[in-house]
Design a protein around this motif. Structure first.
Motif, PDB file in Angstrom:
ATOM      1  N   LEU A 105       0.814  -1.220   0.000  1.00  0.00           N
ATOM      2  CA  LEU A 105       0.000   0.000   0.000  1.00  0.00           C
ATOM      3  C   LEU A 105       0.849   1.271   0.000  1.00  0.00           C
ATOM      4  CD1 LEU A 105      -2.742  -1.110   2.549  1.00  0.00           C
ATOM      5  CD2 LEU A 105      -2.855  -1.113   0.055  1.00  0.00           C
ATOM      6  N   TYR A 106       2.151   1.131  -0.253  1.00  0.00           N
ATOM      7  CA  TYR A 106       3.070   2.266  -0.194  1.00  0.00           C
ATOM      8  C   TYR A 106       2.612   3.423  -1.088  1.00  0.00           C
ATOM      9  CZ  TYR A 106       7.335   5.010  -0.588  1.00  0.00           C
ATOM     10  OH  TYR A 106       8.237   6.034  -0.592  1.00  0.00           O
ATOM     11  N   ALA A 107       2.321   3.143  -2.356  1.00  0.00           N
ATOM     12  CA  ALA A 107       1.929   4.203  -3.295  1.00  0.00           C
ATOM     13  C   ALA A 107       0.634   4.874  -2.845  1.00  0.00           C
ATOM     14  CB  ALA A 107       1.778   3.638  -4.702  1.00  0.00           C
ATOM     15  N   ASP A 108      -0.318   4.107  -2.370  1.00  0.00           N
ATOM     16  CA  ASP A 108      -1.577   4.677  -1.890  1.00  0.00           C
ATOM     17  C   ASP A 108      -1.345   5.579  -0.683  1.00  0.00           C
ATOM     18  OD1 ASP A 108      -3.121   3.383  -3.829  1.00  0.00           O
ATOM     19  OD2 ASP A 108      -3.444   1.636  -2.551  1.00  0.00           O
ATOM     20  N   LYS A 109      -0.523   5.128   0.247  1.00  0.00           N
ATOM     21  CA  LYS A 109      -0.238   5.924   1.439  1.00  0.00           C
ATOM     22  C   LYS A 109       0.473   7.217   1.070  1.00  0.00           C
ATOM     23  CE  LYS A 109       0.086   1.928   4.512  1.00  0.00           C
ATOM     24  NZ  LYS A 109       1.006   1.081   5.281  1.00  0.00           N
ATOM     25  N   LEU A 110       1.474   7.115   0.204  1.00  0.00           N
ATOM     26  CA  LEU A 110       2.215   8.300  -0.222  1.00  0.00           C
ATOM     27  C   LEU A 110       1.305   9.267  -0.984  1.00  0.00           C
ATOM     28  CD1 LEU A 110       5.015   9.538  -0.131  1.00  0.00           C
ATOM     29  CD2 LEU A 110       5.589   8.272  -2.196  1.00  0.00           C
ATOM     30  N   SER A 111       0.433   8.740  -1.816  1.00  0.00           N
ATOM     31  CA  SER A 111      -0.508   9.580  -2.569  1.00  0.00           C
ATOM     32  C   SER A 111      -1.468  10.320  -1.648  1.00  0.00           C
ATOM     33  CB  SER A 111      -1.306   8.727  -3.561  1.00  0.00           C
ATOM     34  OG  SER A 111      -0.463   8.229  -4.559  1.00  0.00           O
ATOM     35  N   ARG A 112      -1.905   9.664  -0.586  1.00  0.00           N
ATOM     36  CA  ARG A 112      -2.800  10.343   0.372  1.00  0.00           C
ATOM     37  C   ARG A 112      -2.088  11.512   1.047  1.00  0.00           C
ATOM     38  NH1 ARG A 112      -4.682   5.048   1.644  1.00  0.00           N
ATOM     39  NH2 ARG A 112      -3.434   4.997   3.528  1.00  0.00           N
ATOM     40  N   ILE A 113      -0.812  11.336   1.345  1.00  0.00           N
ATOM     41  CA  ILE A 113      -0.042  12.442   1.932  1.00  0.00           C
ATOM     42  C   ILE A 113       0.143  13.556   0.910  1.00  0.00           C
ATOM     43  CG2 ILE A 113       2.224  13.111   2.824  1.00  0.00           C
ATOM     44  CD1 ILE A 113       2.360  10.206   4.009  1.00  0.00           C
ATOM     45  N   ILE A 114       0.522  13.203  -0.301  1.00  0.00           N
ATOM     46  CA  ILE A 114       0.769  14.187  -1.358  1.00  0.00           C
ATOM     47  C   ILE A 114      -0.482  15.006  -1.641  1.00  0.00           C
ATOM     48  CG2 ILE A 114       1.201  14.416  -3.849  1.00  0.00           C
ATOM     49  CD1 ILE A 114       3.115  11.948  -3.501  1.00  0.00           C
ATOM     50  N   ASN A 115      -1.628  14.357  -1.668  1.00  0.00           N
ATOM     51  CA  ASN A 115      -2.882  15.035  -2.007  1.00  0.00           C
ATOM     52  C   ASN A 115      -3.677  15.493  -0.790  1.00  0.00           C
ATOM     53  OD1 ASN A 115      -2.641  14.705  -4.890  1.00  0.00           O
ATOM     54  ND2 ASN A 115      -2.975  12.533  -4.531  1.00  0.00           N
ATOM     55  N   GLY A 116      -3.127  15.293   0.391  1.00  0.00           N
ATOM     56  CA  GLY A 116      -3.842  15.624   1.609  1.00  0.00           C
ATOM     57  C   GLY A 116      -3.780  17.102   1.980  1.00  0.00           C
ATOM     58  N   PRO A 117      -4.629  17.487   2.898  1.00  0.00           N
ATOM     59  CA  PRO A 117      -4.735  18.900   3.286  1.00  0.00           C
ATOM     60  C   PRO A 117      -3.505  19.438   4.013  1.00  0.00           C
ATOM     61  CG  PRO A 117      -6.115  17.540   4.709  1.00  0.00           C
ATOM     62  CD  PRO A 117      -5.587  16.647   3.620  1.00  0.00           C
ATOM     63  N   THR A 118      -2.807  18.616   4.750  1.00  0.00           N
ATOM     64  CA  THR A 118      -1.653  19.102   5.510  1.00  0.00           C
ATOM     65  C   THR A 118      -0.540  19.574   4.577  1.00  0.00           C
ATOM     66  OG1 THR A 118      -2.178  17.572   7.310  1.00  0.00           O
ATOM     67  CG2 THR A 118       0.043  18.505   7.283  1.00  0.00           C
ATOM     68  N   LEU A 119      -0.208  18.782   3.586  1.00  0.00           N
ATOM     69  CA  LEU A 119       0.830  19.179   2.641  1.00  0.00           C
ATOM     70  C   LEU A 119       0.367  20.373   1.806  1.00  0.00           C
ATOM     71  CD1 LEU A 119       3.627  18.751   1.476  1.00  0.00           C
ATOM     72  CD2 LEU A 119       2.642  17.084  -0.090  1.00  0.00           C
ATOM     73  N   ARG A 120      -0.874  20.339   1.357  1.00  0.00           N
ATOM     74  CA  ARG A 120      -1.389  21.467   0.561  1.00  0.00           C
ATOM     75  C   ARG A 120      -1.321  22.767   1.347  1.00  0.00           C
ATOM     76  NH1 ARG A 120      -1.936  19.886  -4.465  1.00  0.00           N
ATOM     77  NH2 ARG A 120      -2.916  17.887  -4.710  1.00  0.00           N
ATOM     78  N   GLN A 121      -1.692  22.718   2.608  1.00  0.00           N
ATOM     79  CA  GLN A 121      -1.655  23.918   3.447  1.00  0.00           C
ATOM     80  C   GLN A 121      -0.207  24.381   3.642  1.00  0.00           C
ATOM     81  OE1 GLN A 121      -3.317  23.404   7.351  1.00  0.00           O
ATOM     82  NE2 GLN A 121      -3.244  25.570   7.823  1.00  0.00           N
ATOM     83  N   ALA A 122       0.699  23.454   3.869  1.00  0.00           N
ATOM     84  CA  ALA A 122       2.097  23.822   4.062  1.00  0.00           C
ATOM     85  C   ALA A 122       2.690  24.455   2.810  1.00  0.00           C
ATOM     86  CB  ALA A 122       2.908  22.582   4.451  1.00  0.00           C
ATOM     87  N   LEU A 123       2.318  23.956   1.647  1.00  0.00           N
ATOM     88  CA  LEU A 123       2.847  24.504   0.401  1.00  0.00           C
ATOM     89  C   LEU A 123       2.234  25.858   0.039  1.00  0.00           C
ATOM     90  CD1 LEU A 123       2.988  21.241  -1.738  1.00  0.00           C
ATOM     91  CD2 LEU A 123       4.904  22.457  -0.673  1.00  0.00           C
ATOM     92  N   SER A 124       1.033  26.110   0.494  1.00  0.00           N
ATOM     93  CA  SER A 124       0.383  27.373   0.156  1.00  0.00           C
ATOM     94  C   SER A 124       0.764  28.510   1.095  1.00  0.00           C
ATOM     95  CB  SER A 124      -1.147  27.211   0.157  1.00  0.00           C
ATOM     96  OG  SER A 124      -1.611  27.039   1.483  1.00  0.00           O
ATOM     97  N   GLY A 125       1.278  28.187   2.253  1.00  0.00           N
ATOM     98  CA  GLY A 125       1.514  29.216   3.243  1.00  0.00           C
ATOM     99  C   GLY A 125       2.909  29.598   3.416  1.00  0.00           C
TER     100      GLY A 125
END
Length: 71
Positions: free
Chosen positions: A51-71
């Motif tokens: 499930l590595y790719a699925d787990k990594l994809s959830r992090i990549i597309n998740g709100p925490t990373l998106r918020q960190a990249l936008s701020g």
């Protein structure tokens, strides 16, 4: 085989070097989409977790990373 690093920078340099120099990871390089990158990385044999790719994809597309990249 696990490695120990003196810093995050050293670990990231080694990771990038692994991807860049190993023919096994050639299909991973150049991926512009994070989800496709994760899938290619798993298909190339980087991780043993099925499930590595699925787990990594959830992090990549998740709100925490998106918020960190936008701020």
């Amino acid at each position: 085989k696990f490695r120990v690093y003196g810093s995050y920078a050293e670990a990231f340099r080694d990771y990038a070097n692994l991807l860049r120099t190993s023919p096994r990871f050639a299909p991973v390089l150049g991926q512009q989409d994070g989800t496709k990158f994760a899938g290619s990385l798993q298909q190339s044999g980087y991780a043993t977790d099925p499930l590595y790719a699925d787990k990594l994809s959830r992090i990549i597309n998740g709100p925490t990373l998106r918020q960190a990249l936008s701020g």
